[in-house]
Write a protein that holds these residues in place. Structure first.
Motif, PDB file in Angstrom:
ATOM      1  N   ILE A 159     -26.369   3.233  44.040  1.00 13.26           N
ATOM      2  CA  ILE A 159     -25.750   3.510  42.800  1.00 13.26           C
ATOM      3  C   ILE A 159     -26.821   4.411  42.129  1.00 13.26           C
ATOM      4  CG2 ILE A 159     -25.463   2.414  40.561  1.00 13.26           C
ATOM      5  CD1 ILE A 159     -24.784  -0.283  42.301  1.00 13.26           C
ATOM      6  N   ALA A 160     -28.029   4.195  42.058  1.00 14.21           N
ATOM      7  CA  ALA A 160     -28.872   5.084  41.616  1.00 14.21           C
ATOM      8  C   ALA A 160     -28.596   6.690  42.016  1.00 14.21           C
ATOM      9  CB  ALA A 160     -30.540   4.745  41.979  1.00 14.21           C
ATOM     10  N   ARG A 161     -28.328   6.817  43.147  1.00 12.35           N
ATOM     11  CA  ARG A 161     -28.231   8.263  43.783  1.00 12.35           C
ATOM     12  C   ARG A 161     -27.224   8.637  42.992  1.00 12.35           C
ATOM     13  NH1 ARG A 161     -24.892  11.190  46.574  1.00 12.35           N
ATOM     14  NH2 ARG A 161     -23.649   9.151  47.212  1.00 12.35           N
ATOM     15  N   ILE A 162     -25.950   8.272  42.973  1.00 16.49           N
ATOM     16  CA  ILE A 162     -24.806   8.365  42.492  1.00 16.49           C
ATOM     17  C   ILE A 162     -24.916   8.856  41.074  1.00 16.49           C
ATOM     18  CG2 ILE A 162     -22.310   7.707  41.649  1.00 16.49           C
ATOM     19  CD1 ILE A 162     -22.337   5.859  44.390  1.00 16.49           C
ATOM     20  N   LEU A 163     -25.496   7.903  40.228  1.00 15.96           N
ATOM     21  CA  LEU A 163     -25.761   8.089  39.013  1.00 15.96           C
ATOM     22  C   LEU A 163     -26.812   9.438  38.618  1.00 15.96           C
ATOM     23  CD1 LEU A 163     -26.464   4.472  37.541  1.00 15.96           C
ATOM     24  CD2 LEU A 163     -24.108   6.047  37.781  1.00 15.96           C
ATOM     25  N   ARG A 164     -27.604   9.608  39.578  1.00 19.84           N
ATOM     26  CA  ARG A 164     -28.501  10.801  39.251  1.00 19.84           C
ATOM     27  C   ARG A 164     -27.979  12.095  39.754  1.00 19.84           C
ATOM     28  NH1 ARG A 164     -32.041   8.685  42.201  1.00 19.84           N
ATOM     29  NH2 ARG A 164     -31.530   9.469  44.165  1.00 19.84           N
ATOM     30  N   GLU A 165     -27.261  11.914  40.756  1.00 24.10           N
ATOM     31  CA  GLU A 165     -26.573  13.368  41.326  1.00 24.10           C
ATOM     32  C   GLU A 165     -25.144  13.509  40.642  1.00 24.10           C
ATOM     33  OE1 GLU A 165     -26.072  13.372  45.734  1.00 24.10           O
ATOM     34  OE2 GLU A 165     -28.179  12.811  46.055  1.00 24.10           O
ATOM     35  N   TYR A 166     -24.429  12.540  40.411  1.00 24.60           N
ATOM     36  CA  TYR A 166     -23.085  12.909  39.980  1.00 24.60           C
ATOM     37  C   TYR A 166     -23.087  13.057  38.099  1.00 24.60           C
ATOM     38  CZ  TYR A 166     -21.424  12.315  44.659  1.00 24.60           C
ATOM     39  OH  TYR A 166     -21.137  12.359  46.045  1.00 24.60           O
ATOM     40  N   GLY A 167     -23.922  12.085  37.793  1.00 26.46           N
ATOM     41  CA  GLY A 167     -23.812  12.123  36.451  1.00 26.46           C
ATOM     42  C   GLY A 167     -25.241  12.793  35.625  1.00 26.46           C
ATOM     43  N   GLU A 168     -26.229  13.254  36.577  1.00 29.88           N
ATOM     44  CA  GLU A 168     -27.239  13.838  36.183  1.00 29.88           C
ATOM     45  C   GLU A 168     -27.936  12.987  34.955  1.00 29.88           C
ATOM     46  OE1 GLU A 168     -26.713  18.553  36.275  1.00 29.88           O
ATOM     47  OE2 GLU A 168     -25.076  17.510  35.335  1.00 29.88           O
ATOM     48  N   GLU A 169     -27.994  11.774  35.278  1.00 24.71           N
ATOM     49  CA  GLU A 169     -28.611  10.664  34.553  1.00 24.71           C
ATOM     50  C   GLU A 169     -30.033  10.428  35.018  1.00 24.71           C
ATOM     51  OE1 GLU A 169     -29.604   8.481  32.017  1.00 24.71           O
ATOM     52  OE2 GLU A 169     -27.407   8.376  31.910  1.00 24.71           O
ATOM     53  N   ARG A 170     -31.064  10.685  33.895  1.00 23.93           N
ATOM     54  CA  ARG A 170     -32.494  10.736  33.886  1.00 23.93           C
ATOM     55  C   ARG A 170     -32.777   9.022  34.262  1.00 23.93           C
ATOM     56  NH1 ARG A 170     -35.633  12.164  29.283  1.00 23.93           N
ATOM     57  NH2 ARG A 170     -33.742  11.678  27.827  1.00 23.93           N
ATOM     58  N   PHE A 171     -31.905   7.991  33.775  1.00 25.96           N
ATOM     59  CA  PHE A 171     -32.395   6.861  33.832  1.00 25.96           C
ATOM     60  C   PHE A 171     -31.708   6.168  34.908  1.00 25.96           C
ATOM     61  CE2 PHE A 171     -33.451   8.290  29.356  1.00 25.96           C
ATOM     62  CZ  PHE A 171     -34.664   7.925  29.328  1.00 25.96           C
ATOM     63  N   ARG A 216     -22.389   9.590  31.036  1.00 22.30           N
ATOM     64  CA  ARG A 216     -23.088  10.251  32.420  1.00 22.30           C
ATOM     65  C   ARG A 216     -22.875   9.072  33.645  1.00 22.30           C
ATOM     66  NH1 ARG A 216     -26.387  11.731  28.756  1.00 22.30           N
ATOM     67  NH2 ARG A 216     -27.947   9.856  28.826  1.00 22.30           N
ATOM     68  N   THR A 217     -22.905   7.892  33.063  1.00 22.56           N
ATOM     69  CA  THR A 217     -22.698   6.882  34.129  1.00 22.56           C
ATOM     70  C   THR A 217     -21.249   6.849  34.423  1.00 22.56           C
ATOM     71  OG1 THR A 217     -24.492   5.362  33.600  1.00 22.56           O
ATOM     72  CG2 THR A 217     -22.694   4.244  34.631  1.00 22.56           C
ATOM     73  N   PHE A 218     -20.367   6.970  33.483  1.00 20.40           N
ATOM     74  CA  PHE A 218     -18.736   6.849  34.018  1.00 20.40           C
ATOM     75  C   PHE A 218     -18.364   8.192  34.531  1.00 20.40           C
ATOM     76  CE2 PHE A 218     -18.853   3.082  31.364  1.00 20.40           C
ATOM     77  CZ  PHE A 218     -17.496   2.572  31.325  1.00 20.40           C
ATOM     78  N   GLN A 219     -18.901   9.120  34.288  1.00 17.82           N
ATOM     79  CA  GLN A 219     -18.715  10.457  35.090  1.00 17.82           C
ATOM     80  C   GLN A 219     -19.142  10.353  36.487  1.00 17.82           C
ATOM     81  OE1 GLN A 219     -19.840  14.512  33.369  1.00 17.82           O
ATOM     82  NE2 GLN A 219     -21.004  14.509  35.184  1.00 17.82           N
ATOM     83  N   ALA A 220     -20.222   9.905  36.515  1.00 17.76           N
ATOM     84  CA  ALA A 220     -20.654   9.608  38.010  1.00 17.76           C
ATOM     85  C   ALA A 220     -19.786   8.479  38.826  1.00 17.76           C
ATOM     86  CB  ALA A 220     -22.326   9.208  38.039  1.00 17.76           C
ATOM     87  N   LEU A 221     -19.391   7.617  38.305  1.00 16.08           N
ATOM     88  CA  LEU A 221     -18.771   6.589  39.006  1.00 16.08           C
ATOM     89  C   LEU A 221     -17.318   6.985  39.238  1.00 16.08           C
ATOM     90  CD1 LEU A 221     -19.513   3.252  37.177  1.00 16.08           C
ATOM     91  CD2 LEU A 221     -20.221   3.911  39.434  1.00 16.08           C
ATOM     92  N   LEU A 257     -21.837  20.450  37.934  1.00 18.23           N
ATOM     93  CA  LEU A 257     -21.679  20.077  39.532  1.00 18.23           C
ATOM     94  C   LEU A 257     -20.476  20.830  39.857  1.00 18.23           C
ATOM     95  CD1 LEU A 257     -22.687  16.274  39.756  1.00 18.23           C
ATOM     96  CD2 LEU A 257     -24.045  18.593  40.025  1.00 18.23           C
ATOM     97  N   GLU A 258     -19.260  20.752  39.501  1.00 16.09           N
ATOM     98  CA  GLU A 258     -18.250  21.428  39.705  1.00 16.09           C
ATOM     99  C   GLU A 258     -18.274  23.065  39.660  1.00 16.09           C
ATOM    100  OE1 GLU A 258     -14.587  18.497  38.091  1.00 16.09           O
ATOM    101  OE2 GLU A 258     -15.734  20.161  36.715  1.00 16.09           O
ATOM    102  N   ASP A 259     -18.794  23.503  38.570  1.00 13.37           N
ATOM    103  CA  ASP A 259     -19.076  24.765  38.191  1.00 13.37           C
ATOM    104  C   ASP A 259     -20.132  25.448  39.275  1.00 13.37           C
ATOM    105  OD1 ASP A 259     -18.610  27.255  36.622  1.00 13.37           O
ATOM    106  OD2 ASP A 259     -20.672  27.292  36.165  1.00 13.37           O
ATOM    107  N   ARG A 260     -21.012  24.738  39.818  1.00 17.81           N
ATOM    108  CA  ARG A 260     -21.980  25.570  40.639  1.00 17.81           C
ATOM    109  C   ARG A 260     -21.528  25.602  41.866  1.00 17.81           C
ATOM    110  NH1 ARG A 260     -26.168  21.349  40.489  1.00 17.81           N
ATOM    111  NH2 ARG A 260     -26.573  21.863  38.461  1.00 17.81           N
TER     112      ARG A 260
END
Length: 325
Positions: A159-171, A216-221, A257-260
């Motif tokens: 879960i932490a990886r998904i939030l960090r990578e896909y949501g770019e969530e610091r926390f 960011r969390t909702f985007q990542a999920l 992420l998409e644009d990159r």
């Protein structure tokens, strides 16, 4: 994100429509046959409708994973009759779709990535953190994985990886830990409970800026549930391969992420790969595509004023100039 690319009415207009028509139009001026336009993210058919109107001989192949969107787009585009072929498919499946339809190549391709306006606006889809709804987030309701299954079943590190990578969530670590702690007593089933938990997990000083902290969390999920980035990494090369010389592609992305992924894939196709120690460029190493946009183009201030969801869009476009060897 097909934001705004949908049913008629205030606030539902295709993003960067005039620019899409301008960039893709030259690829559709073919002679001796009907040009073929592939809309890989049909949504409600706003871009597709405009393209069909602008090019009377055009044939559309429209893909969408959302069966509700396909049904609505079908009604919107019904007046075009057999010029329209709609397929229930994820965009990375385009090679098999084209093969089944007997379409060896397409002249122009559009991808309007991410979540669509109806998916955001219809509370029961579970995409919007501002409305209470079942924790779903499936673009294709025929699939089994939901956001609730991710939140309640994934291990904390994942879960932490998904939030960090896909949501770019610091926390990400703090939010994941809170989710795991809370789900023991009661599984998460609603968007509101999850959004409230995210808010309480983020420091107060951070909550005061940057909009809703659950964004960011909702985007990542959503990205995890729908496999969006993995699908996009497969879809873009497949779309480029389907274009003949003179064929064009336009991509509308809504987060970095998409644009990159888009930027790197197009850069690889527009580069001269002749070894640097050779005195002259080798024909077989010349670029296969040329960029039609300088960097990523943004929507105009005027458009973002009338259609706020266009505010985060980044557009890139390219044209095939050489066949693959």
């Amino acid at each position: 994100m097909n934001v705004g690319d949908h049913a008629s009415g205030p606030g539902h207009v295709p993003v960067m429509l005039d620019r899409v028509l301008e960039l893709l139009g030259p690829a559709l001026q073919v002679t001796g046959r009907a040009p073929i336009y592939l809309d890989g993210t049909l949504g409600m058919g706003g871009h597709a409708e405009a393209m069909l109107d602008a090019h009377p001989g055009l044939r559309l192949v429209g893909l969408d994973r959302d069966t509700v969107a396909l049904e609505r787009a079908g009604r919107r585009l019904a007046r075009f009759g057999d010029r329209v072929t709609l397929e229930h498919a994820v965009y990375h499946e385009l090679p098999s779709v084209l093969d089944r339809l007997g379409v060896p190549a397409v002249d122009a391709v559009l991808f309007d990535l991410g979540v669509s306006s109806p998916q955001l606006d219809e509370a029961d889809r579970g995409f919007a953190y501002a409305q209470d709804a079942p924790l779903d987030m499936r673009m294709d309701r025929t699939q089994t994985l939901t956001a609730a299954e991710v939140v309640n079943g994934y291990p904390p590190a994942e879960i932490a990886r998904i939030l960090r990578e896909y949501g770019e969530e610091r926390f990400a670590q703090r939010i994941a830990a809170a989710i795991v702690r809370e789900r023991v007593d009661e599984p998460f089933t609603s968007t509101r409970r999850l959004a409230d938990l995210v808010r309480s997990s983020i420091p107060a000083a951070t909550r005061r800026t940057g909009g809703n902290p659950a964004k960011r969390t909702f985007q990542a999920l959503r990205i995890e549930v729908n496999g969006e980035l993995d699908s996009w990494r497969r879809a873009l090369p497949a779309a480029l391969a389907a274009l003949p010389v003179g064929g064009r592609i336009a991509v509308l992305s809504y987060h970095s992420l998409e644009d990159r992924i888009t930027k790197l894939a197009l850069a690889a196709q527009t580069a001269d790969t002749t070894p640097p120690d050779l005195p002259v460029p080798l024909p077989e190493h010349q670029p296969r595509f040329r960029l039609l946009t300088r960097g990523a183009e943004l929507a105009s201030d005027e458009e973002t004023t009338t259609n706020p969801r266009a505010g985060s869009v980044r557009m890139r476009a390219a044209e095939r100039v050489r066949e693959a060897t």
